[in-house]
Structures are given as structure tokens and as C-alpha cells.
Design an enzyme around this catalytic site. Structure first.
Site, PDB file in Angstrom:
ATOM      1  N   LYS A 205     -37.983  42.640  15.403  1.00 48.69           N
ATOM      2  CA  LYS A 205     -36.772  42.235  14.694  1.00 48.69           C
ATOM      3  C   LYS A 205     -35.753  43.357  14.565  1.00 48.69           C
ATOM      4  O   LYS A 205     -36.066  44.532  14.698  1.00 48.69           O
ATOM      5  CB  LYS A 205     -37.130  41.638  13.328  1.00 48.69           C
ATOM      6  CG  LYS A 205     -37.644  40.203  13.494  1.00 48.69           C
ATOM      7  CD  LYS A 205     -37.813  39.463  12.194  1.00 48.69           C
ATOM      8  CE  LYS A 205     -38.315  38.047  12.520  1.00 48.69           C
ATOM      9  NZ  LYS A 205     -38.661  37.301  11.314  1.00 48.69           N
ATOM     10  N   ARG A 239     -47.165  37.444  12.219  1.00 48.30           N
ATOM     11  CA  ARG A 239     -46.582  36.705  13.342  1.00 48.30           C
ATOM     12  C   ARG A 239     -45.988  37.727  14.307  1.00 48.30           C
ATOM     13  O   ARG A 239     -45.017  38.398  13.974  1.00 48.30           O
ATOM     14  CB  ARG A 239     -45.523  35.751  12.801  1.00 48.30           C
ATOM     15  CG  ARG A 239     -44.906  34.832  13.836  1.00 48.30           C
ATOM     16  CD  ARG A 239     -43.881  33.911  13.185  1.00 48.30           C
ATOM     17  NE  ARG A 239     -43.209  33.106  14.178  1.00 48.30           N
ATOM     18  CZ  ARG A 239     -42.197  33.541  14.920  1.00 48.30           C
ATOM     19  NH1 ARG A 239     -41.748  34.756  14.782  1.00 48.30           N
ATOM     20  NH2 ARG A 239     -41.639  32.746  15.812  1.00 48.30           N
TER      21      ARG A 239
HETATM   22  C1  7PJ Z   1     -40.258  33.945  11.585  1.00 50.93           C
HETATM   23  C2  7PJ Z   1     -40.662  32.641  11.850  1.00 50.93           C
HETATM   24  C3  7PJ Z   1     -40.821  34.622  10.457  1.00 50.93           C
HETATM   25  C4  7PJ Z   1     -42.106  32.628  10.064  1.00 50.93           C
HETATM   26  C5  7PJ Z   1     -39.189  33.250  13.307  1.00 50.93           C
HETATM   27  C6  7PJ Z   1     -38.145  35.847  15.343  1.00 50.93           C
HETATM   28  C7  7PJ Z   1     -37.314  34.767  14.768  1.00 50.93           C
HETATM   29  N1  7PJ Z   1     -41.575  31.981  11.109  1.00 50.93           N
HETATM   30  N2  7PJ Z   1     -39.976  32.213  12.940  1.00 50.93           N
HETATM   31  N3  7PJ Z   1     -41.740  33.913   9.740  1.00 50.93           N
HETATM   32  N4  7PJ Z   1     -39.340  34.310  12.510  1.00 50.93           N
HETATM   33  N5  7PJ Z   1     -43.015  32.018   9.297  1.00 50.93           N
HETATM   34  O1  7PJ Z   1     -39.298  35.675  15.712  1.00 50.93           O
HETATM   35  O2  7PJ Z   1     -37.568  36.966  15.450  1.00 50.93           O
HETATM   36  O3  7PJ Z   1     -40.514  35.767  10.119  1.00 50.93           O
HETATM   37  S1  7PJ Z   1     -38.088  33.151  14.656  1.00 50.93           S
END
Ligand code: 7PJ
Length: 263
Positions: A205, A239
Site C-alpha cells: 500500500k 491480507r
Molecule cells: C483491503 C481489502 C484491506 C480488507 C483491499 C489493496 C486494496 N479488504 N481489500 N482489508 N484492501 N479486508 O489491496 O491495496 O485492507 S483492496
């Protein structure tokens, strides 16, 4: 939790995994590297991304979910805010719903409740399109996140979705400045007072890019440092894009945290 993007415009691995076979191979590799969950996403939540219809999202996600469930021994999570998508992927055998909008879309609360699946609720103010425009909070960021998640838990319980099915996520990078993100990570343990498992997503990020001045393909080391800290502050699901290195970072961190606890 390994990230499997099936969006043609995902910012860090855009278009690479749009073909179903590629997606399957990528998931297989993440599982071999130690992922316990595969998070399939068909809608880009990148700031300024073009919104897509639930049908378009389903066309991208459903074939991948179906094959992952059938061919791999994986818990499949689906990153979606659309009730139509929630219903269909639950029918196809998905094991978890991950909604960056915390079931605030019309019909989402009901669809998620009926699915019987665990749900990740994430903090985000505004929509992906406008969230990064001068994010501002009247209280400390960790208080804002705590209050928001507490309200969403209450909304779920009122709809009949039991608390024990919920996972909470502070939503790093969603409507937050770098300072907000750093502070929130530092104080993430505050969220443990809600008594639910915590998930954190910081992989690649822009908070890493901004602090280290690194382009997206050079953010792994920064992300591993954040992963270790998140585990120390209570995160139990991370994640990530880079599963192998993240598993090592987490296991090493865990070994230190467990030291002295065993008799
Ligand atoms: C997240 C997500 C996060 C959860 C994305 C990216 C953007 N779901 N989906 N938490 N980020 N739960 O992966 O940079 O931080 S999409």
C-alpha cells in the site's frame, strides 16, 4: 490471506490474473507458500477506479470461485460489497465474505446474514472514489475506527448476523493519511477490546510507498515490517500479495511473542 485479483485494472498486478487458469495457478502457489485463505476480488477499490455492475463483478469472480472451491483445498473469501455477488458466491461454496464497505450497500446486510458465512467488516469513510480527498476525523483515528466498527457490529446483530461470525479490519489506506495509518497500526491493539479476530491489509500500500519512497514493486520489505507489527498488535489474519515471505515474517514474530509462555 493471499490476494487474488481478478480485476483488469488492479494497481499492483493488473490484468495478470484475469484468465481463470492463471488465477488458479496463482492461488495454488499462494497455498503452497502457506496461505490459509484466498481472497478473490473482482472490483477494484483503487482510488478513482471505474465502478462496475454486480453482473460484471460476478462474471469475473464466479468462475474463479467455483474452480478454487472444486479443485483446491482452500478457504475462499470474496472481496465484494454487492449483495448479488454475496448470494451467488455463497451458493458456489465460498467460505467467507470480505466487504470493504462493511455491509452498508442496500441489501448487503441481508445477503450476508442469509449466507451463513463469516464476514470481515472494514473501516472506510466515503467511497473508494472520494475517500482519499483530504481525509479528516474529529476524534483520534483509532477512536473513529472503534466507534464505526462497533456500530457496524450492532447493525449486524440487529439483522440477525451473529457477532461470532465477524472479523474486524481497521481499513489501512481507506480514507486515511499516512499519519492516520501509522497511528492506527501503532494503536491497533485498542480494537482488541471488541473481542473479535482482527484482520489487517497493508501489503504494497501507498503508506509504504510514502514513508520509504518506493514504487509498488519495491514495497515487500516495508510490508513485512508492518505485518510483524500488526501481529504484535493483535492481528490474526494478514491480507497479503507475497505469501511466502509474509508467512516467514509472521511465524518469526509469533515465535518471539510465544517465548516464555509455554511451561
Ligand atoms: C483491503 C481489502 C484491506 C480488507 C483491499 C489493496 C486494496 N479488504 N481489500 N482489508 N484492501 N479486508 O489491496 O491495496 O485492507 S483492496
Amino acid at each position: 490471506m493471499g490476494i487474488l485479483n481478478v480485476t483488469p485494472d488492479s494497481f499492483s498486478d493488473g490484468g495478470q490474473h484475469t484468465a481463470i487458469d492463471d488465477a488458479l495457478h496463482h492461488a495454488e502457489r499462494m497455498l503452497a507458500e502457506g496461505a490459509a485463505i484466498i481472497d478473490v476480488g473482482g472490483e477494484s477499490t483503487r482510488p478513482g477506479a471505474t465502478p462496475i455492475s454486480p453482473q460484471q463483478e460476478l462474471d469475473r469472480v464466479a468462475p474463479v470461485v467455483e474452480r478454487l472451491v472444486r479443485e483446491l483445498d482452500a478457504l475462499v473469501s470474496v472481496d465484494t460489497s454487492a449483495p448479488e455477488v454475496m448470494r451467488e458466491v455463497a451458493r458456489l461454496g465460498a467460505g467467507m465474505l470480505n466487504d470493504v464497505r462493511s455491509l452498508r450497500r442496500e441489501g448487503a446486510l441481508q445477503a450476508a446474514t442469509c449466507s451463513g458465512l463469516p464476514v470481515c467488516l472494514m473501516h472506510m469513510v466515503g467511497e473508494p472514489g472520494d475517500m482519499q480527498y483530504a481525509p479528516h476525523y474529529d476524534v483520534d483515528i483509532e477512536e473513529a475506527v472503534l466507534t464505526f466498527l462497533d456500530e457496524r457490529i450492532a447493525a449486524c446483530e440487529a439483522a440477525g448476523l451473529r457477532r461470532s461470525r465477524l472479523i474486524l479490519d481497521p481499513g489501512f489506506g481507506f480514507g486515511k493519511t499516512v499519519e492516520h495509518n501509522l497511528r492506527l497500526l501503532n494503536r491497533m491493539d485498542r480494537l482488541q477490546t471488541l473481542g473479535l479476530p482482527l484482520l489487517a491489509g497493508m501489503s504494497r500500500k501507498s503508506m509504504i510507498g510514502k514513508v520509504l519512497e518506493r514504487p509498488v514493486e519495491e514495497r515487500l520489505a516495508g510490508g513485512l515490517a508492518l505485518a510483524a507489527l500488526a501481529v504484535e498488535r493483535g492481528a490474526r489474519i494478514l491480507r497479503v500479495h507475497d505469501v511466502g515471505p509474509s508467512v516467514d515474517a509472521v511465524n518469526m514474530t509469533w515465535a518471539v511473542l510465544q517465548e516464555g509462555l509455554e511451561p
